[in-house]
Write a protein that holds these residues in place. Structure first.
Motif, PDB file in Angstrom:
ATOM      1  N   LYS A   8       1.043  -1.231  -0.151  1.00  9.50           N
ATOM      2  CA  LYS A   8      -0.029  -0.007  -0.146  1.00  9.50           C
ATOM      3  C   LYS A   8       0.951   1.189  -0.010  1.00  9.50           C
ATOM      4  O   LYS A   8       0.465   2.215  -0.671  1.00  9.50           O
ATOM      5  CB  LYS A   8      -0.798   0.126   1.050  1.00  9.50           C
ATOM      6  CG  LYS A   8      -1.850   1.054   1.282  1.00  9.50           C
ATOM      7  CD  LYS A   8      -2.726   1.143   2.605  1.00  9.50           C
ATOM      8  CE  LYS A   8      -4.059   0.708   2.070  1.00  9.50           C
ATOM      9  NZ  LYS A   8      -4.984   0.741   3.532  1.00  9.50           N
ATOM     10  N   GLY A  41      -6.540  -4.416 -10.953  1.00  2.00           N
ATOM     11  CA  GLY A  41      -7.161  -5.373  -9.779  1.00  2.00           C
ATOM     12  C   GLY A  41      -6.274  -5.234  -8.574  1.00  2.00           C
ATOM     13  O   GLY A  41      -6.841  -5.369  -7.280  1.00  2.00           O
ATOM     14  N   THR A  42      -4.847  -5.200  -8.699  1.00  4.47           N
ATOM     15  CA  THR A  42      -4.068  -5.147  -7.657  1.00  4.47           C
ATOM     16  C   THR A  42      -4.168  -4.156  -6.786  1.00  4.47           C
ATOM     17  O   THR A  42      -4.052  -3.991  -5.551  1.00  4.47           O
ATOM     18  CB  THR A  42      -2.603  -5.145  -7.898  1.00  4.47           C
ATOM     19  OG1 THR A  42      -2.313  -6.642  -8.860  1.00  4.47           O
ATOM     20  CG2 THR A  42      -1.552  -5.333  -6.791  1.00  4.47           C
ATOM     21  N   TYR A  44      -7.053  -2.498  -6.380  1.00  2.00           N
ATOM     22  CA  TYR A  44      -8.308  -2.726  -5.534  1.00  2.00           C
ATOM     23  C   TYR A  44      -8.167  -3.584  -4.667  1.00  2.00           C
ATOM     24  O   TYR A  44      -8.822  -3.417  -3.318  1.00  2.00           O
ATOM     25  CB  TYR A  44      -9.343  -3.105  -6.396  1.00  2.00           C
ATOM     26  CG  TYR A  44     -10.003  -1.914  -7.281  1.00  2.00           C
ATOM     27  CD1 TYR A  44     -10.749  -1.075  -6.871  1.00  2.00           C
ATOM     28  CD2 TYR A  44      -9.966  -1.651  -8.727  1.00  2.00           C
ATOM     29  CE1 TYR A  44     -11.372   0.058  -7.431  1.00  2.00           C
ATOM     30  CE2 TYR A  44     -10.505  -1.013  -9.573  1.00  2.00           C
ATOM     31  CZ  TYR A  44     -11.158   0.103  -8.909  1.00  2.00           C
ATOM     32  OH  TYR A  44     -11.800   0.970  -9.517  1.00  2.00           O
ATOM     33  N   ASN A  45      -7.164  -4.372  -4.545  1.00  2.00           N
ATOM     34  CA  ASN A  45      -6.605  -5.327  -3.415  1.00  2.00           C
ATOM     35  C   ASN A  45      -6.265  -4.222  -1.978  1.00  2.00           C
ATOM     36  O   ASN A  45      -6.541  -4.605  -0.949  1.00  2.00           O
ATOM     37  CB  ASN A  45      -5.583  -6.066  -3.510  1.00  2.00           C
ATOM     38  CG  ASN A  45      -5.953  -7.118  -4.431  1.00  2.00           C
ATOM     39  OD1 ASN A  45      -7.177  -7.527  -4.482  1.00  2.00           O
ATOM     40  ND2 ASN A  45      -5.003  -7.871  -5.174  1.00  2.00           N
ATOM     41  N   TYR A  46      -5.769  -2.999  -2.405  1.00  2.00           N
ATOM     42  CA  TYR A  46      -5.289  -2.363  -1.290  1.00  2.00           C
ATOM     43  C   TYR A  46      -6.236  -0.936  -1.035  1.00  2.00           C
ATOM     44  O   TYR A  46      -6.119  -0.345  -0.082  1.00  2.00           O
ATOM     45  CB  TYR A  46      -4.076  -1.542  -1.621  1.00  2.00           C
ATOM     46  CG  TYR A  46      -2.891  -2.595  -1.808  1.00  2.00           C
ATOM     47  CD1 TYR A  46      -2.281  -3.058  -0.615  1.00  2.00           C
ATOM     48  CD2 TYR A  46      -2.471  -3.318  -2.771  1.00  2.00           C
ATOM     49  CE1 TYR A  46      -1.518  -4.162  -0.384  1.00  2.00           C
ATOM     50  CE2 TYR A  46      -1.658  -4.289  -2.775  1.00  2.00           C
ATOM     51  CZ  TYR A  46      -1.055  -4.673  -1.591  1.00  2.00           C
ATOM     52  OH  TYR A  46      -0.201  -5.638  -1.452  1.00  2.00           O
ATOM     53  N   GLN A  48     -10.445   0.492  -1.798  1.00  2.00           N
ATOM     54  CA  GLN A  48     -11.781   0.048  -1.944  1.00  2.00           C
ATOM     55  C   GLN A  48     -12.247   0.762  -3.210  1.00  2.00           C
ATOM     56  O   GLN A  48     -13.116   0.134  -4.190  1.00  2.00           O
ATOM     57  CB  GLN A  48     -12.687   0.085  -0.807  1.00  2.00           C
ATOM     58  CG  GLN A  48     -12.405  -0.724   0.286  1.00  2.00           C
ATOM     59  CD  GLN A  48     -13.183  -0.111   1.528  1.00  2.00           C
ATOM     60  OE1 GLN A  48     -14.259   0.711   1.332  1.00  2.00           O
ATOM     61  NE2 GLN A  48     -13.313  -0.808   2.447  1.00  2.00           N
TER      62      GLN A  48
END
Length: 186
Positions: A8, A41-42, A44-46, A48
């Motif tokens: 992040k 997508g990665t 969005y893993n960190y 929202q």
């Protein structure tokens, strides 16, 4: 695409770089993913949503600009701390052009809630640090504060003046420092 898991903080660092190089408008999920060489997508893993990315980037920039020096003796006086804040604002404005005035307009509708909460937390942290420096300043006259004019109220006033100067891009701290010296030390 980069298959290495990123952090992040690494994404926020790239977001800060995008602001410095291209301005506030450059921070969006796709641009950040491309700059990090990771998939959307990665990101969005960190984060929202785009608003979450923006809110955390704003907080990250504020922290970068106003990262208080560590250690109890980092400031020898409250006036020195305020002078440091003005110097930090000036350097922050040079490092992140237009950040102070533009980021508050970057959030609309429901996005504002998260961003406002993060900004409130950042402001509260800064006020707490100012209060700590004021409380530990050995040169403050003992008769300055009482039950109606507290250290906390004084910090609120000074912090408001700092924010006002920040929004006006007025980094001359001389008048505020003179006022502080007259109230606290003379």
């Amino acid at each position: 695409m980069n298959t290495v898991v990123t952090s992040k903080e690494a994404i926020l660092k790239v977001s800060r770089e995008l602001i410095r190089e291209q301005g506030w408008e450059a921070v969006n999920i796709r641009a950040v993913a491309k700059a990090c060489e990771i998939s959307v997508g990665t990101v969005y893993n960190y984060f929202q949503s785009k608003s979450d990315l923006l809110a955390q980037t704003v907080e990250s920039v504020w922290f970068d600009i106003f990262h208080f020096p560590e250690g109890r003796g980092a400031f020898d006086s409250f006036a020195g701390c305020v002078e440091w804040a003005f110097d930090s604002m000036k350097q922050g404005d040079e490092k992140y052009p237009g950040f102070f005035t533009l980021h508050s307009m970057s959030f609309v509708g429901e996005e504002k809630t998260g961003a406002q909460q993060r900004m409130a937390q950042s402001r509260q942290h800064m006020k707490e640090r100012l209060l700590l420096v004021l409380t530990n300043d050995p040169n403050v006259r003992p008769d300055v504060f009482d039950s109606s004019f507290t250290r906390k109220k004084f910090v609120e006033i000074i912090f408001s003046l700092i924010l006002s100067a920040c929004l006006q891009r007025d980094y001359d701290s001389s008048a505020i420092l003179r006022m502080i010296r007259r109230i606290l030390y003379e």
